[in-house]
Design an enzyme around this catalytic site. Structure first.
Site, PDB file in Angstrom:
ATOM      1  CB  CYS A   1      -0.894  -0.017   1.240  1.00  0.00           C
ATOM      2  SG  CYS A   1      -2.026   1.373   1.361  1.00  0.00           S
TER       3      CYS A   1
ATOM      4  CD  GLU B   1      -6.595   1.429  -3.807  1.00  0.00           C
ATOM      5  OE1 GLU B   1      -6.770   2.352  -2.977  1.00  0.00           O
ATOM      6  OE2 GLU B   1      -5.471   0.958  -4.041  1.00  0.00           O
TER       7      GLU B   1
END
Length: 149
Positions: free
Chosen positions: A92, A135
């Site tokens: 991430c 997401e």
């Protein structure tokens, strides 16, 4: 457009809930352009608006393969998840230099709005499915590290 600062874990703002977009206007489109610029500048494949401190339900995803276009997902909702799971290594942009093996649904069906305000559904498999799930988690203040046992 502009490259925005990406919030870094453990910044509490990454845990906040995002609000739906009500109107897609010039400001919304500027955010989307900035998100793509920011994602590409940081070698990412996906970015959610909360990662740049904008608590709106917007996701951008790069073209993950030559036959795929970039994706903009506004107010995305997962309608269906396949019961078959795959384990992949995730990372991430908000948690640099950390990866973990995460179990995600191999196929999902979502509904979202595009930049023209049109609702659409999409069935996503493999990497696209994983990226969208990752997401969407950002929109509800969830991070991939929350899945680590």
């Amino acid at each position: 457009m502009s490259i925005r600062k990406i919030l870094q874990f453990p910044d509490y703002r990454l845990r906040l809930l995002s609000k739906p977009i009500k109107i897609i206007n010039k400001k919304t489109k500027k955010i989307i352009y900035d998100m793509f610029d920011t994602m590409y500048a940081n070698n990412g494949i996906g970015l959610a608006a909360p990662q740049i401190n904008i608590l709106k339900q917007i996701i951008v995803i790069s073209s993950l393969k030559p036959t795929m276009s970039e994706l903009v997902l506004i107010n995305p909702v997962i309608l269906k998840k396949n019961k078959k799971y795959i384990n992949t290594i995730e990372g991430c942009l908000s948690i640099p230099k950390k990866t973990a093996k995460i179990k995600r649904s191999s196929c999902i069906k979502i509904q979202a709005i595009n930049t023209y305000g049109k609702s659409f559904t999409l069935t996503a498999k493999s990497l696209l499915s994983i990226c969208i799930q990752h997401e969407i988690d950002h929109l509800i203040g969830k991070l991939f590290i929350d899945y680590i046992n």
